[in-house]
Design a protein around this motif. Structure first.
Motif, short mmCIF file in Angstrom:
data_model
loop_
_atom_site.label_atom_id
_atom_site.label_comp_id
_atom_site.label_asym_id
_atom_site.label_seq_id
_atom_site.Cartn_x
_atom_site.Cartn_y
_atom_site.Cartn_z
N GLU A 103 0.86 -1.17 0.00
CA GLU A 103 0.00 0.00 0.00
C GLU A 103 0.91 1.24 0.00
O GLU A 103 2.01 1.20 0.57
N VAL A 104 0.45 2.32 -0.63
CA VAL A 104 1.30 3.50 -0.77
C VAL A 104 0.56 4.74 -0.31
O VAL A 104 -0.59 4.99 -0.71
N LEU A 105 1.21 5.51 0.55
CA LEU A 105 0.75 6.85 0.92
C LEU A 105 1.86 7.83 0.56
O LEU A 105 3.04 7.45 0.50
N TYR A 106 1.49 9.09 0.33
CA TYR A 106 2.48 10.12 0.03
C TYR A 106 2.44 11.17 1.13
O TYR A 106 1.37 11.66 1.50
N ALA A 107 3.63 11.48 1.66
CA ALA A 107 3.72 12.33 2.85
C ALA A 107 4.28 13.71 2.50
O ALA A 107 5.31 13.82 1.85
N ASP A 108 3.56 14.74 2.96
CA ASP A 108 4.03 16.12 2.90
C ASP A 108 4.52 16.47 4.30
O ASP A 108 3.71 16.72 5.20
N LEU A 109 5.85 16.46 4.50
CA LEU A 109 6.40 16.65 5.84
C LEU A 109 6.12 18.04 6.38
O LEU A 109 5.90 18.22 7.58
N ASP A 110 6.16 19.05 5.50
CA ASP A 110 5.94 20.42 5.96
C ASP A 110 4.49 20.63 6.39
O ASP A 110 4.22 21.22 7.43
N GLY A 111 3.57 20.14 5.57
CA GLY A 111 2.15 20.32 5.89
C GLY A 111 1.59 19.26 6.80
O GLY A 111 0.45 19.35 7.25
N LYS A 112 2.38 18.19 7.07
CA LYS A 112 1.93 17.06 7.88
C LYS A 112 0.63 16.47 7.33
O LYS A 112 -0.37 16.36 8.03
N VAL A 113 0.69 16.10 6.06
CA VAL A 113 -0.46 15.52 5.39
C VAL A 113 -0.05 14.21 4.73
O VAL A 113 0.97 14.17 4.02
N LEU A 114 -0.81 13.16 4.97
CA LEU A 114 -0.67 11.89 4.26
C LEU A 114 -1.78 11.79 3.24
O LEU A 114 -2.95 12.03 3.55
N SER A 115 -1.42 11.45 2.00
CA SER A 115 -2.43 11.36 0.95
C SER A 115 -2.44 9.96 0.37
O SER A 115 -1.39 9.40 0.06
N LEU A 116 -3.65 9.41 0.25
CA LEU A 116 -3.84 8.16 -0.47
C LEU A 116 -4.16 8.52 -1.91
O LEU A 116 -5.20 9.10 -2.20
N ARG A 117 -3.23 8.18 -2.83
CA ARG A 117 -3.43 8.57 -4.23
C ARG A 117 -3.45 7.31 -5.08
O ARG A 117 -2.53 7.01 -5.81
N ALA A 118 -4.48 6.53 -4.93
CA ALA A 118 -4.62 5.31 -5.72
C ALA A 118 -4.81 5.67 -7.19
O ALA A 118 -5.41 6.70 -7.51
N PRO A 119 -4.27 4.85 -8.09
CA PRO A 119 -4.43 5.15 -9.53
C PRO A 119 -5.84 4.86 -10.00
O PRO A 119 -6.15 3.79 -10.52
N LEU A 120 -6.72 5.82 -9.81
CA LEU A 120 -8.15 5.64 -10.12
C LEU A 120 -8.41 5.96 -11.58
O LEU A 120 -8.80 7.06 -11.93
N MET A 121 -8.15 4.99 -12.44
CA MET A 121 -8.23 5.25 -13.87
C MET A 121 -9.56 4.81 -14.49
O MET A 121 -9.86 5.15 -15.62
N GLN A 122 -10.33 3.97 -13.77
CA GLN A 122 -11.56 3.45 -14.37
C GLN A 122 -12.60 4.54 -14.50
O GLN A 122 -12.85 5.30 -13.59
N SER A 123 -13.18 4.62 -15.67
CA SER A 123 -14.18 5.67 -15.91
C SER A 123 -15.45 5.43 -15.11
O SER A 123 -16.30 6.31 -15.00
N THR A 124 -15.59 4.22 -14.52
CA THR A 124 -16.80 3.94 -13.74
C THR A 124 -16.68 4.39 -12.30
O THR A 124 -17.63 4.28 -11.53
N GLY A 125 -15.49 4.85 -11.89
CA GLY A 125 -15.33 5.32 -10.53
C GLY A 125 -16.11 6.61 -10.30
O GLY A 125 -16.25 7.44 -11.20
#
Length: 383
Positions: A103-125
């Motif tokens: 599983e992958v999260l992306y961390a902004d150390l300055d803003g203290k934000v973790l983001s879940l950025r799953a590759p949501l490519m399906q047009s049905t999402g």
């Protein structure tokens, strides 16, 4: 509409909105907070909206933004797996081994934000009632945060082909893996590495500074307010040696008034070898030489100008002699023609006469100026 009827609609696929609405309101928050950090779930990178990321353009934008953040990977520790557990969550920040990125999260150390950025490519999402639902088939799962294979997305009970984001699962993985502590440790390690690199550069520059006075000056200017090893005072001995070497080299090589004057000005107050007196004697000699050279140049320039002026006067005198000769010939010919034809062109005679009179008046003046300039030739020689 009761729950039973909604599930019936789902089974018959009459309305996706009706299906998802049965479960959408349970977890409508867009972010969770823990230890001062916030966990966010943007589907479209760079926005807080709820638009599905579809197409190559969005994928590129997502990749560009992810590259600016720290990649925080979560994986199951299979050594702790049991009958009722897949293993505890573990964290790895910027790992070299991509197999750790279940599983992958992306961390902004300055803003203290973790983001879940799953590759949501399906047009049905789509987002319905604040929740993200994605349509998956058996071939959709690719791992690495893909919602169709991610533990952070659970099958929608009424229609398993749809998966819904489980925020509680993300929160549990972050807590159990001690991800936040790992991120803070990573940040501390980075700061320590930066300090070590800066210290190493500072020490390298200290060694390089010993090569010249200019390098020492640059080192002192840069580290005057931040000299952790107290190296600047250590340069004083080297600085004096370099100063003496430069002082002596300048004395040995100084030539010309400007160089000698600069030497005297720079070392008047600190003259360890007593060279200022010698330099002053050399300065007087250089000034006399420079003055003689300037006078010679001036004399040469005057001689060149005199020769040019004499040549011009010679040319003017010779020109007038030629013009008189030509005018006399013109008069003689016109008179000869008049004797034959009985007609004389008085205009021709007039113009020729004027030229003769003009040059007869100018030649003495030209010659007088020629003699004043030092010309030695006689008037006859200038014809």
């Amino acid at each position: 509409m009761n729950q039973k009827l909604k599930h019936q609609l789902c089974r018959h696929a009459l309305s996706l909105a009706a299906c998802l609405g049965a479960f959408g309101s349970a977890s409508a928050q867009s972010a969770q907070s823990t230890q001062g950090w916030r966990i966010d779930y943007p589907a479209q990178p760079g926005t807080s909206g709820r638009t599905i990321c579809v197409g190559a353009g969005c994928r590129q934008t997502q990749a560009t933004q992810n590259a600016k953040l720290l990649k925080a990977c979560l994986y199951r520790d299979t050594s702790s797996a049991g009958l009722f557990s897949r293993g505890e969550w573990r964290a790895a920040v910027q790992p070299a081994d991509e197999s750790l990125c279940q599983e992958v999260l992306y961390a902004d150390l300055d803003g203290k934000v973790l983001s879940l950025r799953a590759p949501l490519m399906q047009s049905t999402g789509q987002f319905l009632q604040g929740e993200l639902y994605i349509h998956c088939t058996s071939s959709d799962g690719t791992g690495g945060g893909d919602p169709c294979s991610s533990e952070f997305f659970a099958p929608y009970p009424a229609n398993p082909r749809y998966r819904v984001l489980r925020r509680a699962a993300v929160y549990e993985a972050v807590q159990q893996s001690n991800l936040l502590a790992a991120l803070e440790q990573h940040q501390a390690n980075q700061l320590k590495e930066q300090e070590q690199r800066a210290l190493a550069e500072y020490r390298r520059e200290f060694e390089a500074a010993k090569r010249s006075l200019a390098s020492i000056k640059a080192f002192e200017d840069r580290y005057a307010g931040n000299d952790p090893d107290n190296l600047i005072p250590q340069l004083s001995g080297v600085k004096r040696e370099l100063w003496l070497a430069e002082y002596r080299a300048r004395f040995d090589s100084m030539q010309g008034v400007a160089a000698i004057e600069a030497f005297i000005a720079d070392y008047q107050g600190d003259d360890p070898d007593g060279k200022i007196g010698v330099a002053k004697v050399r300065l007087e000699e250089a000034q006399r030489t420079a003055q003689a050279h300037a006078q010679a140049q001036e004399a040469e320039k005057a001689a060149q100008q005199k020769a040019k002026s004499l040549a011009e006067k010679e040319r003017q005198i010779a020109y007038c002699h030629r013009e008189i000769e030509l005018a006399e010939k013109a008069i003689a010919r016109e008179q000869q023609v008049g004797r034959v034809s009985g007609y004389v062109n008085k205009m021709t005679l007039r113009e020729a006469g004027e030229m003769i009179v003009f040059c007869q008046e100018q030649i003495p003046k030209f010659y007088a100026e020629y003699q004043r300039l030092g010309g030695k030739k006689s008037l006859r020689e200038l014809r």
